[in-house]
Design a protein around this motif. Structure first.
Motif, PDB file in Angstrom:
ATOM      1  N   LEU A  56     -18.331  -5.922  46.669  1.00 29.14           N
ATOM      2  CA  LEU A  56     -17.538  -6.977  47.279  1.00 29.14           C
ATOM      3  C   LEU A  56     -18.356  -7.558  48.423  1.00 29.14           C
ATOM      4  CD1 LEU A  56     -14.911  -8.578  47.861  1.00 29.14           C
ATOM      5  CD2 LEU A  56     -14.257  -6.670  49.351  1.00 29.14           C
ATOM      6  N   ALA A  57     -18.716  -8.817  48.301  1.00 31.05           N
ATOM      7  CA  ALA A  57     -19.412  -9.516  49.384  1.00 31.05           C
ATOM      8  C   ALA A  57     -18.343 -10.281  50.159  1.00 31.05           C
ATOM      9  CB  ALA A  57     -20.459 -10.464  48.822  1.00 31.05           C
ATOM     10  N   PHE A  58     -18.313 -10.089  51.471  1.00 35.01           N
ATOM     11  CA  PHE A  58     -17.263 -10.727  52.256  1.00 35.01           C
ATOM     12  C   PHE A  58     -17.762 -11.127  53.644  1.00 35.01           C
ATOM     13  CE2 PHE A  58     -17.070  -6.245  53.269  1.00 35.01           C
ATOM     14  CZ  PHE A  58     -16.835  -6.214  54.634  1.00 35.01           C
ATOM     15  N   HIS A  59     -17.014 -12.041  54.234  1.00 35.00           N
ATOM     16  CA  HIS A  59     -17.242 -12.466  55.612  1.00 35.00           C
ATOM     17  C   HIS A  59     -16.065 -11.973  56.435  1.00 35.00           C
ATOM     18  CE1 HIS A  59     -20.603 -15.137  54.741  1.00 35.00           C
ATOM     19  NE2 HIS A  59     -19.933 -15.545  53.670  1.00 35.00           N
ATOM     20  N   ALA A  60     -16.314 -11.638  57.689  1.00 35.46           N
ATOM     21  CA  ALA A  60     -15.259 -11.225  58.611  1.00 35.46           C
ATOM     22  C   ALA A  60     -15.029 -12.356  59.598  1.00 35.46           C
ATOM     23  CB  ALA A  60     -15.663  -9.949  59.336  1.00 35.46           C
ATOM     24  N   PRO A 111     -23.279 -12.555  53.965  1.00 37.48           N
ATOM     25  CA  PRO A 111     -22.076 -11.709  53.918  1.00 37.48           C
ATOM     26  C   PRO A 111     -22.409 -10.227  54.091  1.00 37.48           C
ATOM     27  CG  PRO A 111     -22.722 -12.318  51.713  1.00 37.48           C
ATOM     28  CD  PRO A 111     -23.648 -13.047  52.651  1.00 37.48           C
ATOM     29  N   PHE A 112     -21.376  -9.467  54.399  1.00 39.26           N
ATOM     30  CA  PHE A 112     -21.449  -8.008  54.335  1.00 39.26           C
ATOM     31  C   PHE A 112     -21.164  -7.652  52.883  1.00 39.26           C
ATOM     32  CE2 PHE A 112     -19.787  -8.852  58.651  1.00 39.26           C
ATOM     33  CZ  PHE A 112     -20.833  -8.312  59.380  1.00 39.26           C
ATOM     34  N   THR A 113     -21.767  -6.566  52.408  1.00 38.02           N
ATOM     35  CA  THR A 113     -21.551  -6.156  51.025  1.00 38.02           C
ATOM     36  C   THR A 113     -21.076  -4.714  50.984  1.00 38.02           C
ATOM     37  OG1 THR A 113     -23.302  -7.637  50.292  1.00 38.02           O
ATOM     38  CG2 THR A 113     -22.573  -5.962  48.728  1.00 38.02           C
ATOM     39  N   LEU A 114     -19.897  -4.534  50.441  1.00 38.84           N
ATOM     40  CA  LEU A 114     -19.324  -3.208  50.234  1.00 38.84           C
ATOM     41  C   LEU A 114     -19.602  -2.823  48.788  1.00 38.84           C
ATOM     42  CD1 LEU A 114     -17.523  -0.886  51.283  1.00 38.84           C
ATOM     43  CD2 LEU A 114     -15.559  -2.208  50.483  1.00 38.84           C
ATOM     44  N   THR A 115     -20.184  -1.630  48.585  1.00 38.82           N
ATOM     45  CA  THR A 115     -20.577  -1.205  47.240  1.00 38.82           C
ATOM     46  C   THR A 115     -20.031   0.180  46.941  1.00 38.82           C
ATOM     47  OG1 THR A 115     -22.638  -2.457  47.461  1.00 38.82           O
ATOM     48  CG2 THR A 115     -22.545  -0.837  45.688  1.00 38.82           C
TER      49      THR A 115
END
Length: 156
Positions: A56-60, A111-115
């Motif tokens: 999941l690539a996301f921005h905060a 983005p930050f990436t949660l894996t």
């Protein structure tokens, strides 16, 4: 007239230190032998390469009320909203990564990436700085805070 009694004890030898020295030497020898034998049987853990299963690539985005919106990098959909005063681990982790970006003069764009990996571990990576956070290192309850962002994630 008082009588003087002179009881002289025969001179005594000081206690020998030899038994104590032998005990210390024996303990040292046993310890060295145990270490030597242990090293001979030591096996390197088999490192199994783990493959990403879900990302999941996301921005905060900081909100005026103190909340944080986590939005998918691709389409901008709302992934999660962190309410003010809630989810301290997520807040602290993202704040630390954002501060590292500021120190290095980097923007908010990457983005930050949660894996999630096939071995059940989770990691968070900052595409701007290259920093990588192994989330299970902070304990399962903290990793679960991020795991809920990925549907169907179970921690091992």
């Amino acid at each position: 007239m008082p009588v003087e009694l002179n009881f002289r004890r025969p001179p005594q030898k000081p206690p020998s230190q030899r038994p104590a020295l032998l005990a210390v030497a024996s303990l040292l020898a046993v310890s060295l032998l145990a270490v030597a034998l242990g090293r001979g049987q030591e096996k390197e853990p088999e490192e199994q390469p783990s493959r990403p299963v879900q990302t999941l690539a996301f921005h905060a985005e900081d909100l005026p009320d103190g909340g944080i919106d986590l939005r998918a990098a691709g389409d901008g959909r709302l992934v999660a909203r962190i309410e003010p005063g809630q989810d301290g681990f997520i807040r602290a982790t993202l704040r630390g990564l954002a501060q590292a970006r500021q120190r290095e003069g980097l923007g908010r764009e990457p983005p930050f990436t949660l894996t999630r990996f096939d071995n059940g571990t989770l990691s968070l990576e900052d595409g701007a700085t290259g920093r990588h956070v192994a989330l299970l290192a902070f304990g399962p309850s903290n990793a679960k805070a991020f795991a809920r962002l990925l549907p169907g994630t179970e921690l091992r």
